[in-house]
Design an enzyme around this catalytic site. Structure first.
Site, mmCIF file in Angstrom:
data_model
loop_
_atom_site.group_PDB
_atom_site.id
_atom_site.type_symbol
_atom_site.label_atom_id
_atom_site.label_comp_id
_atom_site.label_asym_id
_atom_site.label_seq_id
_atom_site.Cartn_x
_atom_site.Cartn_y
_atom_site.Cartn_z
ATOM 1 N N ASP A 112 -7.754 10.186 11.705
ATOM 2 C CA ASP A 112 -7.137 10.655 10.448
ATOM 3 C C ASP A 112 -7.566 12.094 10.101
ATOM 4 O OD1 ASP A 112 -9.242 9.311 9.698
ATOM 5 O OD2 ASP A 112 -8.213 7.568 9.111
ATOM 6 N N ASP A 145 -8.982 -2.930 1.050
ATOM 7 C CA ASP A 145 -7.756 -3.439 0.787
ATOM 8 C C ASP A 145 -6.872 -3.635 2.117
ATOM 9 O OD1 ASP A 145 -7.056 -0.790 1.790
ATOM 10 O OD2 ASP A 145 -6.095 -0.156 0.262
ATOM 11 N N GLU A 166 -2.347 2.500 4.569
ATOM 12 C CA GLU A 166 -2.260 1.692 3.463
ATOM 13 C C GLU A 166 -1.568 0.453 3.290
ATOM 14 O OE1 GLU A 166 -4.795 2.332 1.739
ATOM 15 O OE2 GLU A 166 -5.116 4.419 0.730
ATOM 16 N N HIS A 193 -6.671 -1.616 4.893
ATOM 17 C CA HIS A 193 -6.236 -0.501 5.594
ATOM 18 C C HIS A 193 -7.253 -0.402 6.924
ATOM 19 C CE1 HIS A 193 -8.854 2.139 3.290
ATOM 20 N NE2 HIS A 193 -8.985 2.600 4.278
#
Length: 260
Positions: free
Chosen positions: A66, A135, A142, A137
């Protein structure tokens, strides 16, 4: 899915062993490289092996997961800069052999498509290193991400930006709101996934990844459908696993012939 619960230094050695096999066995090895804090012990171990034993990356190519949108390529926290600093500059990748999504492109959609094409043209990723967010990811997919997604632009959650503010001297406003990220479908195309997670802050995400239902609410759970996924965790990150003792037993009795 293989779950290995060991101290951090052992986890780094296991991941480095898998990467070393790819480098030695494949004529043109292709590695998927993650940034963030979790993979750093792996990169330290690889750099040590390069310096001490001549482990070579000269024939390898690398693709990062990313990139932030809007940061200059030479910004110290751009992922291009981070991977250069933490790994590329410490080993012998050929110039230009490691590339990432172009978060500074004028046409971000075209940049995403071009990145997918580059990975495919290289023959696909043999081994993909991954971390996991609190979370759930992986890369910057996400919660709510399509389980079939490909490289695209994503808006970062407030939680992810808060978690990453430490890399920007604690300044939340300095953390970009958008990124380009490999999609979950892109990641799942790699032939071997190696995820590393350490610390109690990752315990719930690891529990969901390994033992929860496959759900876009916890994107990493898509890894349950991968035919060759390895999850490397320390005791703290494994503290929520209901099957932790079983995973320890399985690893302690792993057949010597089993694919690592």
């Amino acid at each position: 899915m293989e779950v290995v619960i060991q101290p951090v230094e052992v986890l780094a050695q296991l991941a480095a062993n898998a990467i070393e096999r790819v480098l030695q066995e494949r004529p043109t090895p292709v590695l998927g490289l993650a940034t963030g804090s979790s993979p750093l012990p792996i990169y330290d171990e690889l750099a040590r092996r390069h310096a001490d034993r001549g482990l070579s990356f000269a024939r390898a190519r690398g693709f990062t997961l990313d990139e932030y949108v809007g940061l200059p390529a030479d910004h110290p926290e751009s992922y291009r800069s981070v991977i250069d600093r933490e790994l590329v500059s410490r080993v012998d990748f050929a110039p230009g052999a490691v590339q990432g999504p172009d978060g500074a492109a004028d046409d971000l959609r075209a940049a995403c498509a071009a990145y997918e094409e580059a990975i495919a043209a290289a023959g696909g990723v043999e081994l993909q290193i991954l971390g996991i967010g609190t979370d759930g990811h992986i890369a910057f997919n996400e919660p709510g991400s399509s389980l079939a997604s490909r490289t695209r632009i994503k808006t970062l959650t407030d939680q992810t930006r808060a978690d990453n503010a430490r890399f920007f001297d604690g300044d939340l406003e300095a953390v970009p709101r958008h990124c380009l990220t490999q999609g979950l479908g892109t990641i799942m195309s790699a032939r071997h996934l190696v995820l590393i997670a350490t610390g109690t802050g990752k315990a719930e995400a690891v529990h969901q990844l390994v033992e929860g239902p496959v759900s876009a609410l916890w994107p990493a759970t898509i890894m349950q459908h991968h035919p060759h996924a390895t999850v490397l965790v320390d005791d703290a990150a494994a503290s929520r696993l209901q099957l932790g003792d079983y995973f320890r037993t399985v690893y302690a009795n792993k057949p010597a012939w089993q694919i690592p």
